[in-house]
Scaffold this active site. Structure first.
Site, PDB file in Angstrom:
ATOM      1  N   LYS A  55      48.601  29.178 -22.070  1.00  0.00           N
ATOM      2  CA  LYS A  55      47.735  28.521 -22.874  1.00  0.00           C
ATOM      3  C   LYS A  55      48.521  27.770 -24.186  1.00  0.00           C
ATOM      4  O   LYS A  55      48.246  26.625 -24.496  1.00  0.00           O
ATOM      5  CB  LYS A  55      46.639  29.292 -23.451  1.00  0.00           C
ATOM      6  CG  LYS A  55      45.568  29.561 -22.515  1.00  0.00           C
ATOM      7  CD  LYS A  55      44.079  30.466 -23.167  1.00  0.00           C
ATOM      8  CE  LYS A  55      43.075  30.800 -22.277  1.00  0.00           C
ATOM      9  NZ  LYS A  55      42.092  31.564 -22.769  1.00  0.00           N
TER      10      LYS A  55
ATOM     11  N   LYS B   6      45.087  28.884  -9.558  1.00  0.00           N
ATOM     12  CA  LYS B   6      43.791  29.601  -9.868  1.00  0.00           C
ATOM     13  C   LYS B   6      42.715  28.527 -10.280  1.00  0.00           C
ATOM     14  O   LYS B   6      42.729  27.515 -11.051  1.00  0.00           O
ATOM     15  CB  LYS B   6      43.761  30.667 -10.967  1.00  0.00           C
ATOM     16  CG  LYS B   6      42.669  31.599 -11.188  1.00  0.00           C
ATOM     17  CD  LYS B   6      42.751  32.195 -12.506  1.00  0.00           C
ATOM     18  CE  LYS B   6      42.691  31.277 -13.626  1.00  0.00           C
ATOM     19  NZ  LYS B   6      42.314  31.794 -14.860  1.00  0.00           N
TER      20      LYS B   6
ATOM     21  N   LYS C  20      38.293  26.859 -15.169  1.00  0.00           N
ATOM     22  CA  LYS C  20      37.044  26.246 -16.124  1.00  0.00           C
ATOM     23  C   LYS C  20      37.782  24.972 -16.994  1.00  0.00           C
ATOM     24  O   LYS C  20      37.202  24.122 -17.082  1.00  0.00           O
ATOM     25  CB  LYS C  20      36.258  27.020 -17.240  1.00  0.00           C
ATOM     26  CG  LYS C  20      35.222  27.911 -16.475  1.00  0.00           C
ATOM     27  CD  LYS C  20      34.455  28.659 -17.534  1.00  0.00           C
ATOM     28  CE  LYS C  20      34.519  29.920 -17.302  1.00  0.00           C
ATOM     29  NZ  LYS C  20      34.985  30.626 -18.792  1.00  0.00           N
TER      30      LYS C  20
HETATM   31  P1  TYM Z   1      36.746  33.886 -18.261  1.00  0.00           P
HETATM   32  O1  TYM Z   1      35.572  33.305 -18.876  1.00  0.00           O
HETATM   33  O2  TYM Z   1      38.065  33.133 -18.059  1.00  0.00           O
HETATM   34  O3  TYM Z   1      36.008  34.331 -16.681  1.00  0.00           O
HETATM   35  C1  TYM Z   1      35.182  35.015 -16.677  1.00  0.00           C
HETATM   36  C2  TYM Z   1      35.185  35.867 -15.279  1.00  0.00           C
HETATM   37  O4  TYM Z   1      35.600  35.201 -14.229  1.00  0.00           O
HETATM   38  C3  TYM Z   1      36.707  35.662 -13.654  1.00  0.00           C
HETATM   39  N1  TYM Z   1      37.391  34.508 -12.986  1.00  0.00           N
HETATM   40  C4  TYM Z   1      37.798  34.406 -11.507  1.00  0.00           C
HETATM   41  N2  TYM Z   1      37.640  35.094 -10.528  1.00  0.00           N
HETATM   42  C5  TYM Z   1      38.014  34.624  -9.130  1.00  0.00           C
HETATM   43  N3  TYM Z   1      38.810  33.688  -9.165  1.00  0.00           N
HETATM   44  C6  TYM Z   1      38.804  32.685 -10.189  1.00  0.00           C
HETATM   45  N4  TYM Z   1      39.424  31.476  -9.984  1.00  0.00           N
HETATM   46  C7  TYM Z   1      38.533  33.029 -11.471  1.00  0.00           C
HETATM   47  N5  TYM Z   1      38.485  32.490 -12.721  1.00  0.00           N
HETATM   48  C8  TYM Z   1      38.003  33.307 -13.794  1.00  0.00           C
HETATM   49  C9  TYM Z   1      37.467  36.287 -14.754  1.00  0.00           C
HETATM   50  O5  TYM Z   1      38.556  37.045 -14.021  1.00  0.00           O
HETATM   51  C10 TYM Z   1      36.488  36.883 -15.402  1.00  0.00           C
HETATM   52  O6  TYM Z   1      36.245  38.083 -15.119  1.00  0.00           O
HETATM   53  N6  TYM Z   1      39.066  37.129 -21.166  1.00  0.00           N
HETATM   54  C11 TYM Z   1      37.824  37.080 -20.496  1.00  0.00           C
HETATM   55  C12 TYM Z   1      36.464  37.195 -21.020  1.00  0.00           C
HETATM   56  C13 TYM Z   1      36.376  38.385 -21.756  1.00  0.00           C
HETATM   57  C14 TYM Z   1      36.229  39.704 -21.217  1.00  0.00           C
HETATM   58  C15 TYM Z   1      36.151  40.682 -22.445  1.00  0.00           C
HETATM   59  C16 TYM Z   1      36.085  40.245 -19.686  1.00  0.00           C
HETATM   60  C17 TYM Z   1      36.137  38.479 -23.176  1.00  0.00           C
HETATM   61  N7  TYM Z   1      36.291  40.171 -23.318  1.00  0.00           N
HETATM   62  C18 TYM Z   1      35.803  42.071 -22.021  1.00  0.00           C
HETATM   63  C19 TYM Z   1      36.199  41.642 -19.509  1.00  0.00           C
HETATM   64  C20 TYM Z   1      35.959  42.369 -20.729  1.00  0.00           C
HETATM   65  C21 TYM Z   1      37.776  35.579 -19.534  1.00  0.00           C
HETATM   66  O7  TYM Z   1      38.417  34.617 -20.296  1.00  0.00           O
HETATM   67  O8  TYM Z   1      36.992  35.094 -18.767  1.00  0.00           O
END
Ligand code: TYM
Length: 329
Positions: A112, A193, A196
């Site tokens: 990032k 990957k 979003k």
């Molecule tokens: P975020 O918003 O990027 O993604 C949310 C969830 O989706 C999963 N994910 C994927 N799984 C499979 N294939 C993909 N291409 C893919 N892209 C995203 C992510 O692994 C995630 O589970 N840091 C986290 C948010 C967060 C969080 C937390 C998660 C903040 N605090 C505490 C767990 C516990 C994030 O950016 O997710």
């Protein structure tokens, strides 16, 4: 008492099938056996600039999508991170026990930071806030996709360091990945990957894409120069399409092989599109109903925050006492 689950999604960009298969689908299943807290992590989203009006809209949209995906607010808590100030409070205390070197080596930070002209401090602190989210509720299980594994390891390192400095305080959380679908790749580039923040129109299937758009995106997905599916020599594009199908359908490996071996790519894409549409159409219908009910989503979020605030505040108070900070009597 049931073990506690915590997980979160950032309200940035459009939620896609990677987020659904990697996280949300798993969350729905866990809610009957665990005490689940599912969080819209808006403080994480602002670690990179977000247009304020768009962000506000995305928070409500995401809450409605959680509900439409099957998160039941009578079983699970749905909440917004910034509505429980203890998240930010604990994050500061954990920042103070976290060496900077642990943060600069995070791969998501490096990826990032590369894209920004000036790197905000929030981007570096991102995983500490994530550790705070989890440790605040003493969550034992954290269901996420594969890209969060490193952040979860860091969470355990931070918890361990705090415990060794100040005495046993935090439970060690475990990472829970789905058996299939932990890493869905971009349709346009199966080596990247699905994300979003990627804006190319053929990259991701968004959960709210209309069926004709879903079909078009899947038909255009990158494959390879072979004519049909060969399980002994799968290219990354075909492997990704099969993975998407299997994660939605929950078919066994044997059934996948028997059905798809030798199938031409055109037909494979048709079947993948049918499977994705069959799952997303009912979700989209529920989404429209929920979003059309005035006040419902706000009520769910308010109740969610009220239910978890006492747990969060008790942890912050315990941490303050451990650290010798002032706790008013
Ligand atoms: P975020 O918003 O990027 O993604 C949310 C969830 O989706 C999963 N994910 C994927 N799984 C499979 N294939 C993909 N291409 C893919 N892209 C995203 C992510 O692994 C995630 O589970 N840091 C986290 C948010 C967060 C969080 C937390 C998660 C903040 N605090 C505490 C767990 C516990 C994030 O950016 O997710």
């Amino acid at each position: 008492m049931k073990p506690r689950v915590f997980s979160g999604v950032q309200p940035s960009g459009d939620l896609h099938i990677g987020n659904y298969l990697g996280a949300l689908k798993n969350w729905v299943k866990l809610q009957y056996d665990y005490e689940c807290i599912y969080c819209i992590v808006d403080l994480h989203a602002v670690t990179v600039y977000q247009d304020p009006a768009t962000l506000r809209g995305k928070i409500s949209e995401l809450a409605a999508l959680f509900l439409a995906a099957g998160i039941d607010p009578r079983q699970s808590v749905i909440m917004v991170q910034s509505s429980v100030p203890a998240h930010a409070e604990l994050a500061w205390m954990l920042t103070c026990v976290t060496p900077v070197g642990w943060l600069t080596r995070m791969t998501q930070y490096k990826a990032k930071a590369e894209k920004q002209e000036t790197v905000g401090d929030g981007l570096l602190q991102y995983p500490v806030l994530m550790a705070a989210d989890i440790l605040l509720y003493q969550a034992q299980i954290v269901p996420v996709g594969d890209d969060q594994v490193q952040h979860l390891e860091l969470t355990r390192d931070i918890a361990q360091r705090f415990n060794s400095l100040y005495g046993e305080t935090f439970v060690m959380p475990e990472t829970k990945l789905p058996a299939v679908g932990a890493r869905i790749m971009g349709l346009d580039d199966p080596l990247k990957k699905m994300s979003k923040s990627e804006t190319a129109s053929g990259h991701a299937v968004a959960l709210l894409d209309p069926p004709d758009v879903i079909r078009r995106k899947i038909q255009r997905a990158t494959t390879d120069s072979q004519p049909c599916v060969d399980f002994d020599a799968l290219g990354p594009g075909v492997a990704n399409l099969l993975n998407i199908f299997q994660a939605f359908s929950e078919w066994t490996d044997d059934r996948m092989r028997a059905h798809f071996s030798g199938m031409r790519y055109g037909r494979l894409k048709q079947e993948v599109a049918d499977m994705v549409i069959a799952h997303l159409e009912p979700l989209q219908r529920r989404y429209r109903e929920i979003a059309g009910e005035p006040g419902y989503v706000d009520r769910v979020l308010k109740e969610g925050a009220e239910r978890v605030a006492p747990i969060a505040n008790a942890t912050v108070e315990a941490v303050k006492r451990r650290m010798g900070l002032y706790v008013p009597c």
